[in-house]
Motif scaffolding. Structure first.
Motif, PDB file in Angstrom:
ATOM      1  N   TYR A  93      11.459   3.785  -3.000  1.00  0.00           N
ATOM      2  CA  TYR A  93       9.319   3.370  -2.925  1.00  0.00           C
ATOM      3  C   TYR A  93       9.829   1.560  -2.914  1.00  0.00           C
ATOM      4  O   TYR A  93      10.027   1.232  -3.797  1.00  0.00           O
ATOM      5  CB  TYR A  93       9.318   4.285  -4.368  1.00  0.00           C
ATOM      6  CG  TYR A  93       8.832   5.808  -4.149  1.00  0.00           C
ATOM      7  CD1 TYR A  93       7.158   5.759  -4.533  1.00  0.00           C
ATOM      8  CD2 TYR A  93       9.348   6.583  -3.652  1.00  0.00           C
ATOM      9  CE1 TYR A  93       6.684   6.978  -4.538  1.00  0.00           C
ATOM     10  CE2 TYR A  93       8.443   7.530  -3.726  1.00  0.00           C
ATOM     11  CZ  TYR A  93       7.189   8.295  -4.043  1.00  0.00           C
ATOM     12  OH  TYR A  93       7.410   9.541  -3.542  1.00  0.00           O
ATOM     13  N   HIS A 141       8.318   4.807   0.711  1.00  0.00           N
ATOM     14  CA  HIS A 141       6.552   5.437   0.103  1.00  0.00           C
ATOM     15  C   HIS A 141       6.500   3.740  -0.553  1.00  0.00           C
ATOM     16  O   HIS A 141       6.958   3.344  -0.532  1.00  0.00           O
ATOM     17  CB  HIS A 141       6.706   5.640  -1.329  1.00  0.00           C
ATOM     18  CG  HIS A 141       5.086   6.244  -1.238  1.00  0.00           C
ATOM     19  ND1 HIS A 141       4.877   4.980  -2.437  1.00  0.00           N
ATOM     20  CD2 HIS A 141       3.976   7.459  -1.550  1.00  0.00           C
ATOM     21  CE1 HIS A 141       3.208   5.441  -2.563  1.00  0.00           C
ATOM     22  NE2 HIS A 141       3.572   6.768  -1.970  1.00  0.00           N
ATOM     23  N   CYS A 142       4.859   3.776   0.248  1.00  0.00           N
ATOM     24  CA  CYS A 142       4.629   2.079   0.068  1.00  0.00           C
ATOM     25  C   CYS A 142       2.610   1.837  -0.554  1.00  0.00           C
ATOM     26  O   CYS A 142       2.415   3.350  -0.063  1.00  0.00           O
ATOM     27  CB  CYS A 142       4.277   0.746   1.116  1.00  0.00           C
ATOM     28  SG  CYS A 142       4.031   1.413   2.644  1.00  0.00           S
ATOM     29  N   THR A 143       2.072   1.147  -1.028  1.00  0.00           N
ATOM     30  CA  THR A 143       0.864   1.244  -1.338  1.00  0.00           C
ATOM     31  C   THR A 143       0.204   0.087  -0.645  1.00  0.00           C
ATOM     32  O   THR A 143       0.928  -1.086  -0.510  1.00  0.00           O
ATOM     33  CB  THR A 143       1.016   0.835  -2.508  1.00  0.00           C
ATOM     34  OG1 THR A 143       0.921   1.769  -3.698  1.00  0.00           O
ATOM     35  CG2 THR A 143      -0.746   1.022  -2.664  1.00  0.00           C
ATOM     36  N   SER A 144      -0.629  -0.396   0.752  1.00  0.00           N
ATOM     37  CA  SER A 144      -1.122  -1.248   1.479  1.00  0.00           C
ATOM     38  C   SER A 144      -1.624  -1.708   0.850  1.00  0.00           C
ATOM     39  O   SER A 144      -1.312  -3.426   0.750  1.00  0.00           O
ATOM     40  CB  SER A 144      -2.128  -0.156   2.451  1.00  0.00           C
ATOM     41  OG  SER A 144      -2.896   0.427   2.031  1.00  0.00           O
ATOM     42  N   PHE A 156       4.407  -4.201   7.920  1.00  0.00           N
ATOM     43  CA  PHE A 156       5.073  -3.157   7.377  1.00  0.00           C
ATOM     44  C   PHE A 156       6.653  -3.367   8.132  1.00  0.00           C
ATOM     45  O   PHE A 156       6.275  -3.135   9.354  1.00  0.00           O
ATOM     46  CB  PHE A 156       4.451  -1.552   7.740  1.00  0.00           C
ATOM     47  CG  PHE A 156       3.470  -1.798   6.586  1.00  0.00           C
ATOM     48  CD1 PHE A 156       3.088  -1.005   5.254  1.00  0.00           C
ATOM     49  CD2 PHE A 156       2.255  -2.311   7.328  1.00  0.00           C
ATOM     50  CE1 PHE A 156       1.996  -0.936   4.743  1.00  0.00           C
ATOM     51  CE2 PHE A 156       0.537  -2.198   6.806  1.00  0.00           C
ATOM     52  CZ  PHE A 156       0.642  -1.488   4.983  1.00  0.00           C
ATOM     53  N   ILE A 163       7.320   6.654   7.671  1.00  0.00           N
ATOM     54  CA  ILE A 163       6.943   5.940   6.086  1.00  0.00           C
ATOM     55  C   ILE A 163       5.729   6.369   5.718  1.00  0.00           C
ATOM     56  O   ILE A 163       4.581   6.734   6.373  1.00  0.00           O
ATOM     57  CB  ILE A 163       6.349   4.347   6.513  1.00  0.00           C
ATOM     58  CG1 ILE A 163       7.140   3.843   7.323  1.00  0.00           C
ATOM     59  CG2 ILE A 163       4.918   3.306   5.905  1.00  0.00           C
ATOM     60  CD1 ILE A 163       6.784   2.923   7.308  1.00  0.00           C
ATOM     61  N   CYS A 165       2.418   6.443   3.081  1.00  0.00           N
ATOM     62  CA  CYS A 165       1.611   4.703   2.472  1.00  0.00           C
ATOM     63  C   CYS A 165       0.194   4.987   1.673  1.00  0.00           C
ATOM     64  O   CYS A 165      -0.614   6.206   2.323  1.00  0.00           O
ATOM     65  CB  CYS A 165       1.407   3.616   3.829  1.00  0.00           C
ATOM     66  SG  CYS A 165       0.699   2.867   2.848  1.00  0.00           S
ATOM     67  N   ASP A 166      -0.217   4.503   0.729  1.00  0.00           N
ATOM     68  CA  ASP A 166      -1.065   4.889   0.055  1.00  0.00           C
ATOM     69  C   ASP A 166      -1.770   4.118   0.755  1.00  0.00           C
ATOM     70  O   ASP A 166      -1.836   2.111  -0.063  1.00  0.00           O
ATOM     71  CB  ASP A 166      -1.068   5.366  -1.773  1.00  0.00           C
ATOM     72  CG  ASP A 166      -2.167   5.402  -3.188  1.00  0.00           C
ATOM     73  OD1 ASP A 166      -3.257   5.270  -1.919  1.00  0.00           O
ATOM     74  OD2 ASP A 166      -2.320   4.863  -4.025  1.00  0.00           O
ATOM     75  N   MET A 167      -2.808   4.320   0.855  1.00  0.00           N
ATOM     76  CA  MET A 167      -4.120   3.046   1.397  1.00  0.00           C
ATOM     77  C   MET A 167      -5.105   3.754   1.172  1.00  0.00           C
ATOM     78  O   MET A 167      -6.482   3.357   1.325  1.00  0.00           O
ATOM     79  CB  MET A 167      -4.534   3.309   3.455  1.00  0.00           C
ATOM     80  CG  MET A 167      -3.216   3.222   4.445  1.00  0.00           C
ATOM     81  SD  MET A 167      -3.662   3.067   5.293  1.00  0.00           S
ATOM     82  CE  MET A 167      -1.872   2.625   6.882  1.00  0.00           C
ATOM     83  N   PHE A 181       3.184   4.915  10.559  1.00  0.00           N
ATOM     84  CA  PHE A 181       3.560   6.072   9.174  1.00  0.00           C
ATOM     85  C   PHE A 181       3.220   7.089  10.012  1.00  0.00           C
ATOM     86  O   PHE A 181       2.628   8.184  10.794  1.00  0.00           O
ATOM     87  CB  PHE A 181       2.207   6.215   8.695  1.00  0.00           C
ATOM     88  CG  PHE A 181       1.527   4.213   8.326  1.00  0.00           C
ATOM     89  CD1 PHE A 181       2.174   3.420   8.038  1.00  0.00           C
ATOM     90  CD2 PHE A 181       0.972   3.825   9.490  1.00  0.00           C
ATOM     91  CE1 PHE A 181       2.187   2.364   7.250  1.00  0.00           C
ATOM     92  CE2 PHE A 181       0.766   2.202   8.836  1.00  0.00           C
ATOM     93  CZ  PHE A 181       1.357   1.311   8.086  1.00  0.00           C
ATOM     94  N   ILE A 184      -0.244   8.868   6.060  1.00  0.00           N
ATOM     95  CA  ILE A 184      -1.290   8.738   4.575  1.00  0.00           C
ATOM     96  C   ILE A 184      -2.026   8.822   3.798  1.00  0.00           C
ATOM     97  O   ILE A 184      -2.948   9.935   4.116  1.00  0.00           O
ATOM     98  CB  ILE A 184      -1.895   7.144   6.156  1.00  0.00           C
ATOM     99  CG1 ILE A 184      -1.449   6.919   6.575  1.00  0.00           C
ATOM    100  CG2 ILE A 184      -3.344   6.467   5.115  1.00  0.00           C
ATOM    101  CD1 ILE A 184      -1.916   5.875   7.718  1.00  0.00           C
TER     102      ILE A 184
END
Length: 354
Positions: A93, A141-144, A156, A163, A165-167, A181, A184
């Motif tokens: 994360y 996991h990433c938050t854009s 990214f 991947i 992603c919290d968008m 991704f 999403i």
């Protein structure tokens, strides 16, 4: 009366979407029924959800390898659903903001979490690019875009690891290669719809690989099999999202919207940088095009500035309760004139109190 709506979410929607949604509550498609009264298993609603699904795929240039879900529980439920479905032992994360941090805390309940970067000790004012994704994690996991502080990932990582992603606060605001991704998710109340619905875009081949007894509502595969109506969905929010997606296409798609969003953001950041009374604390390369946070250099002027912008029918400019200061959320539907009007107020305030 013109109101300039800078709320972070629920937030501004296109006027035509609001008008059509309001009309549907009175009489949906000349059926004599309110949208609030139609069955979620009726042909009318099935056509809505099918059209919304097609629009998401077309706008994001996705093929049928991806399933589109319209769920409830907000992004907060996704903090648990993601590891429930994807984490076997370990996940990686990025800790880039308050919501990313919450996602990490939930994921820790399901297995080991490797934090590749945390901006917490710098108040989340930047996002590092200097991290390596291990090959032995189940997903990354990433938050854009980080709504509270106003940072945004501009690129990214390239990786063979799925991947996620919290968008939530920048979905449909810019053109990306969305095929990079595997999953999403985005709560709808920023750029898409009213509150109460979450869009999940998931690559079907990443599911069903774990030997877990997942509760039905938490299982993406079951939602896919039931076309997002395992239980009664948020009919109104899904309909409103369909209208917004139509509006996005009519605007020219994500390429056009991205240019408009970049222009609005540049105008506002330029004013903050040259105005003697205001400052932005985010590293320039990480500044969000959706949520612009700023502060008065002299805190004793806050009461005067608050009185000034509220008098001019500006709403939603207060910073998040955790952060203070100010935050202008300049989502897709916010007109350029609202950004220009806020800038005029800031300049007038500088003339009076600089």
């Amino acid at each position: 009366m013109k109101v300039h709506n800078f709320n972070a979410g629920p937030s501004v929607l296109p006027k035509e979407v609001v008008k059509k949604s309001a009309q549907s509550v009175i009489n949906f498609n000349d059926t004599g029924l309110s949208l609030l009264e139609i069955s979620h298993r009726s042909i009318d609603f099935l056509e809505i959800i099918e059209k919304a699904t097609c629009l998401v795929k077309r706008i994001m240039n996705l093929n049928d390898d991806y399933a589109i879900l319209f769920l409830q529980g907000g992004a907060t439920l996704q903090f648990s659903m993601v590891p429930y479905n994807l984490m076997n032992q370990k996940a990686a994360y990025l800790d880039t903001g308050f919501w990313a941090h919450n996602a990490i805390n939930e994921a820790k309940k399901f297995g080991q979490v490797k934090i590749l970067f945390s901006g917490k000790n710098k108040n989340y004012t930047y996002i590092s690019k200097n991290y390596h994704i291990p090959c032995n994690v189940d997903y990354f996991h990433c938050t854009s875009n980080n709504t509270i502080v106003g940072t945004q990932m501009k690129i990214f990582p390239k990786t063979s690891i799925p991947i996620v992603c919290d968008m939530s606060s920048d979905i449909f605001s810019r053109k990306l290669d969305f095929c990079q991704f595997s999953l999403i998710y985005a709560s709808a109340q920023k750029n898409v719809s009213s509150a109460g619905m979450t869009i999940v875009i998931v690559k079907k081949d990443i599911l069903g690989k774990l030997k877990k007894n997942i509760p039905s509502y938490m299982d993406y595969k079951i939602h896919i099999q039931n076309n997002s109506i395992l239980n009664t969905p948020n009919v109104f929010s899904i309909y409103t999202s369909m209208l917004t997606l139509e509006w996005i296409e009519n605007q020219g798609g994500l390429t056009i919207l991205e240019k408009k969003n970049q222009y609005k953001a540049k105008l506002l950041y330029d004013e903050i940088d040259k105005n003697h009374l205001f400052e932005n604390k985010i590293h320039k390369e990480n500044r969000s095009n959706m949520n612009v946070s700023f502060f008065l250099k002299k805190k004793n002027l806050e009461e005067k500035f608050n009185k000034m912008w509220k008098k001019e029918n500006i709403v939603g400019l207060d910073g998040h309760r955790y952060l203070g200061g100010y935050r202008a959320s300049i989502y897709n539907a916010l007109p350029l004139e609202s950004v220009q009007f806020l800038i005029e107020i800031m300049r007038e305030f500088e003339k009076k109190f600089s």
